[in-house]
Design a protein around this motif. Structure first.
Motif, PDB file in Angstrom:
ATOM      1  N   ALA A 231       0.829  -1.204   0.000  1.00 58.85           N
ATOM      2  CA  ALA A 231       0.000   0.000   0.000  1.00 58.85           C
ATOM      3  C   ALA A 231       0.867   1.259   0.000  1.00 58.85           C
ATOM      4  N   GLN A 232       0.415   2.255  -0.733  1.00 59.09           N
ATOM      5  CA  GLN A 232       1.037   3.572  -0.752  1.00 59.09           C
ATOM      6  C   GLN A 232      -0.021   4.605  -0.339  1.00 59.09           C
ATOM      7  N   ARG A 233       0.456   5.803  -0.004  1.00 61.14           N
ATOM      8  CA  ARG A 233      -0.488   6.823   0.445  1.00 61.14           C
ATOM      9  C   ARG A 233      -1.483   7.189  -0.645  1.00 61.14           C
ATOM     10  N   ILE A 259      -1.176   5.333   6.017  1.00 62.75           N
ATOM     11  CA  ILE A 259      -0.427   6.333   6.764  1.00 62.75           C
ATOM     12  C   ILE A 259       1.022   5.894   6.943  1.00 62.75           C
ATOM     13  N   GLU A 260       1.872   6.841   7.363  1.00 61.91           N
ATOM     14  CA  GLU A 260       3.262   6.575   7.699  1.00 61.91           C
ATOM     15  C   GLU A 260       3.686   7.539   8.801  1.00 61.91           C
ATOM     16  N   ARG A 261       4.935   7.394   9.270  1.00 60.29           N
ATOM     17  CA  ARG A 261       5.403   8.250  10.338  1.00 60.29           C
ATOM     18  C   ARG A 261       5.469   9.706   9.883  1.00 60.29           C
ATOM     19  N   PRO A 262       5.191  10.646  10.793  1.00 60.87           N
ATOM     20  CA  PRO A 262       5.241  12.049  10.395  1.00 60.87           C
ATOM     21  C   PRO A 262       6.669  12.574  10.348  1.00 60.87           C
ATOM     22  N   THR A 288       2.372  15.361   8.007  1.00 55.36           N
ATOM     23  CA  THR A 288       1.929  14.627   9.199  1.00 55.36           C
ATOM     24  C   THR A 288       1.774  13.133   8.962  1.00 55.36           C
ATOM     25  N   GLY A 289       2.237  12.630   7.805  1.00 48.09           N
ATOM     26  CA  GLY A 289       2.137  11.193   7.540  1.00 48.09           C
ATOM     27  C   GLY A 289       0.763  10.745   7.110  1.00 48.09           C
ATOM     28  N   ASN A 290      -0.049  11.671   6.564  1.00 50.80           N
ATOM     29  CA  ASN A 290      -1.393  11.370   6.085  1.00 50.80           C
ATOM     30  C   ASN A 290      -2.330  10.959   7.227  1.00 50.80           C
ATOM     31  N   ALA A 291      -2.010  11.416   8.442  1.00 53.20           N
ATOM     32  CA  ALA A 291      -2.857  11.095   9.601  1.00 53.20           C
ATOM     33  C   ALA A 291      -2.808  12.274  10.566  1.00 53.20           C
ATOM     34  N   GLU A 292      -3.791  12.337  11.425  1.00 45.39           N
ATOM     35  CA  GLU A 292      -3.850  13.402  12.418  1.00 45.39           C
ATOM     36  C   GLU A 292      -2.780  13.177  13.482  1.00 45.39           C
ATOM     37  N   LEU A 293      -2.122  14.261  13.882  1.00 43.65           N
ATOM     38  CA  LEU A 293      -1.099  14.161  14.915  1.00 43.65           C
ATOM     39  C   LEU A 293      -1.747  13.873  16.266  1.00 43.65           C
ATOM     40  N   LEU A 343       6.383   7.745  16.737  1.00 42.38           N
ATOM     41  CA  LEU A 343       7.154   8.980  16.721  1.00 42.38           C
ATOM     42  C   LEU A 343       7.833   9.179  15.384  1.00 42.38           C
ATOM     43  N   SER A 344       8.110  10.427  15.061  1.00 37.53           N
ATOM     44  CA  SER A 344       8.872  10.728  13.842  1.00 37.53           C
ATOM     45  C   SER A 344      10.262  10.114  13.940  1.00 37.53           C
TER      46      SER A 344
END
Length: 472
Positions: A231-233, A259-262, A288-293, A343-344
């Motif tokens: 899977a890719q974003r 999603i991925e790491r921010p 933000t990695g395609n997700a809410e922080l 975490l990043s």
């Protein structure tokens, strides 16, 4: 006469009646005409040119024969049977009423074929063992001792075809909310559906056909599977499954988020330092990695040891104040971003050091006064109870004041631990540190720091708890 009966389709067709057809067409059913025995009727010949046989003109009404049955209706049709019903005639005839005779005419055939050899006292019949795809005309006549009355005929043929079950999609419970995967993981959606005959299934991604180079779709008899190997974003979005059967269709949507790491915060800077406090400010990450922080993690490290300690976790604002810094130390700070993936990979680090200085004391001596600086040990910062995780090194801190310089002794459960390689004791400028390397639950207990000089001694205690890891 409201019963129901089940009959099998008659086997004799136009081939078996060829000899009779050679002699000429049979006479149509006439009101008041009786054949060889009561209740029997002669089958009229259907015109091969017309799909629907012309209605027979009834003979003048007779009070002896019944009138035509009413409301001839097809109740149900399946892939091998059909059920028909009718209402009794208005006039059953003056002589004894014997029942009804139901007849079929296969489309393209020449003869009406009775379903039951004798009249039956029912107003509903189910005919079974019919060939899939055939079309039949139907008629039913009431019979009395005087003979068969005029038949009631269906206007349109009955088509024996496969039973159609409307399509229906059953979305699994875990797919009714956003389906979250990390970059590089596989996506495997299995959506069950119903429908007969087998419906056509198709997938769309954000309203467009799925990319066959990245997405594999396999549709079986009862489910459809969408598979993405890595899977890719760009695979995030709304996937819609459409199941279509003739003019009926059913739709279901599944929302996928990859999603991925921010990235770390763009920058972090030291705003101010006062007393034992330092103020920080940073800017949110660009990606933000395609997700809410979920927040930020703030850590500090003093220049002497260089070890990082977490002071804030999942902290949402972009400014903070770090307190309880030790006088005389210089600190660096770093900030991580965090989302559902963790975490990043890196952190934003302050460029300047925060120097925690002693407050200036202005001395205005009136005169020289000799002062005795000798002092018995006293702890200005006691040990604090502490809890840690097995396998992660931890430290115990306290600060002592004494002159001359005291001797520092560390004990566990009142037993000295000097010389044990598991422990490392440091004492600099009155700050006493005990490092416990990779503790285990066995290292839990009461730790004591004892300071001794010629003028006396003092000690402080704390309890260390090494929590065992939860078993999954």
């Amino acid at each position: 006469m409201t019963g129901e009966v089940t009959a099998e389709a008659p086997a004799d067709g136009p081939e078996e009646k060829a000899s009779e057809l050679a002699k000429g067409p049979p006479e149509p059913l006439e009101e008041g005409a009786a054949s060889g025995s009561p209740g029997e009727e002669q089958a009229p010949v259907a015109s091969p040119q017309a799909p629907v046989p012309p209605a027979t003109k009834p003979a003048p009404p007779s009070e002896d024969v019944p009138s035509a049955p009413l409301l001839l209706t097809v109740e149900d049709v399946s892939d091998s049977s059909m059920t028909v019903s009718w209402e009794p005639p208005e006039r059953p005839g003056r002589l004894g009423f014997q029942g009804y005779v139901l007849e079929l005419l296969r489309e393209g055939a020449l003869e009406w074929v009775p379903v039951n050899a004798r009249p039956m006292m029912v107003t509903q019949q189910t005919v079974r063992n019919l060939a899939l795809g055939d079309k039949f005309f139907l008629r039913v006549a009431a019979v009395s001792l005087a003979g068969a009355g005029p038949p009631a005929v269906l206007d349109q043929p009955v088509h024996i075809r496969e039973t159609i079950e409307p399509p229906k999609i059953r979305v699994p419970r875990h797919l009714r909310q956003t389906y979250i995967r990390q970059v590089g993981e596989t996506v495997n959606l299995q959506i069950p559906f119903q429908g007969n005959p087998k419906p056509q299934a198709s997938w769309t991604h954000n309203g467009h056909a799925v990319d066959s180079q990245r997405v594999s779709v396999r549709t079986g008899q009862q489910d459809s599977i969408l598979f993405i190997r890595s899977a890719q974003r760009s695979d995030s979005g709304c996937y819609e499954l459409t199941v279509k059967l003739e003019d009926q269709e059913a739709k279901a949507t599944v929302h996928i988020l990859v999603i991925e790491r921010p990235e770390p915060p763009s920058s972090v800077r030291l705003l101010d330092v006062w007393g034992c406090n330092a103020a920080l400010q940073w800017t949110p990450p660009q990606d933000t990695g395609n997700a809410e922080l979920l927040g930020y993690t703030v850590q500090k490290a003093d220049r002497k040891t260089g070890q990082w300690f977490t002071v804030l976790e999942r902290y949402h604002p972009t400014t903070c104040t770090i307190s309880d810094l030790i006088v005389g130390n210089s600190y660096s700070f770093r900030v991580f971003s965090e989302n559902l993936c963790g975490l990043s990979a890196s952190a934003a680090v302050t460029k300047e050091l925060a120097h925690i200085q002693k407050a200036e004391i202005i001395d205005k001596p009136k005169g020289f006064v000799e002062r005795d600086f000798l002092e018995a040990p006293s702890f200005t910062q006691p040990l604090a109870d502490h809890a840690t995780t097995p396998g992660y090194s931890t430290q115990l801190f306290c600060s002592v004041r004494a002159s001359p310089k005291p001797k520092i002794t560390w004990m566990k459960n009142k037993v000295a631990i000097e010389g044990n390689p598991k422990y490392r004791a440091l004492s600099e400028q009155g700050v006493c540190t005990l490092e416990i390397r990779k503790p285990s639950p066995f290292d839990s207990g009461v730790y004591t720091c004892k300071a001794t000089n010629a003028l006396g001694e003092a000690s402080v205690d704390c309890r260390l708890e090494v929590k065992a890891s939860a078993t999954h």
